[in-house]
Design a protein around this motif. Structure first.
Motif, mmCIF file in Angstrom:
data_model
loop_
_atom_site.group_PDB
_atom_site.id
_atom_site.type_symbol
_atom_site.label_atom_id
_atom_site.label_comp_id
_atom_site.label_asym_id
_atom_site.label_seq_id
_atom_site.Cartn_x
_atom_site.Cartn_y
_atom_site.Cartn_z
ATOM 1 N N ASP A 47 42.559 61.243 130.991
ATOM 2 C CA ASP A 47 43.504 61.413 130.161
ATOM 3 C C ASP A 47 44.997 61.396 130.784
ATOM 4 O O ASP A 47 45.063 61.555 132.297
ATOM 5 N N ALA B 299 46.073 63.183 118.602
ATOM 6 C CA ALA B 299 46.221 61.890 118.225
ATOM 7 C C ALA B 299 44.742 60.878 118.478
ATOM 8 O O ALA B 299 44.449 60.429 117.889
ATOM 9 N N ALA B 300 44.470 61.473 119.915
ATOM 10 C CA ALA B 300 43.388 60.903 120.330
ATOM 11 C C ALA B 300 42.121 61.140 120.063
ATOM 12 O O ALA B 300 41.057 60.386 119.787
ATOM 13 N N PHE C 17 48.572 64.515 122.244
ATOM 14 C CA PHE C 17 47.691 63.591 122.727
ATOM 15 C C PHE C 17 46.230 63.891 122.211
ATOM 16 O O PHE C 17 45.489 63.175 121.648
ATOM 17 N N GLY D 139 46.995 56.337 123.998
ATOM 18 C CA GLY D 139 47.862 57.472 124.155
ATOM 19 C C GLY D 139 48.180 57.693 125.490
ATOM 20 O O GLY D 139 48.746 58.634 126.147
#
Length: 150
Positions: free
Chosen positions: A121, A31-32, A28, A99
């Motif tokens: 998150d 990617a984020a 995560f 995500g």
């Protein structure tokens, strides 16, 4: 009494995020937030005991939750907010949402010269995402803060 603090030097400070699924969290953050994994250490059971990630010029650590280190959900949430200054708050927020993050406060222009918001998150950690949109003096920020709270 001896003042030992004058003799001590802080050599590094970083947040250590405890999560229920460290490999998924690392994916995560990669990617984020564009995180780069620097190092990873696992215990005999394969669980991550320490992984260091670079985010721009900063680092954070990630580890799997265990009986000694609980994840935020097991504590009813996290009182700590990670503040992340970025070049495009909207783009980072969108990447986090894709995500699995959720909006706590939407990204918007703020009175203190930042465009930003707060997201949680998927692992329970809070992130304040912001970008500078106005260069203000501390006095200007205080004056605007006074106005915002009256």
């Amino acid at each position: 009494m001896t003042n030992t603090s004058a003799q001590q030097t802080v050599t590094r400070l970083y947040a250590r995020l405890v999560v229920p699924d460290a490999p998924r969290a690392i994916d995560f953050y990669r990617a984020a937030l564009g995180a780069e994994e620097i190092e990873r250490y696992t215990g005999p059971d394969g669980r991550i005991v320490h992984a260091l990630l670079r985010l721009g010029g900063s680092v954070i650590a990630v580890k799997d939750a265990d009986e000694g280190d609980p994840a935020p959900a097991s504590l009813g949430g996290s009182p700590v907010i990670m503040a992340l200054d970025v070049s495009d708050a909207d783009a980072v927020a969108e990447a986090m949402l894709r995500g699995g993050a959720t909006v706590v406060y939407p990204v918007a222009d703020q009175h203190y010269g930042q465009r930003g918001g707060r997201l949680a998150d998927p692992f329970g950690h809070l992130w304040m995402i912001s970008q500078t949109i106005e260069d203000l003096t501390p006095e200007q920020i205080q004056a605007r803060t006074d106005e915002a709270f009256t």
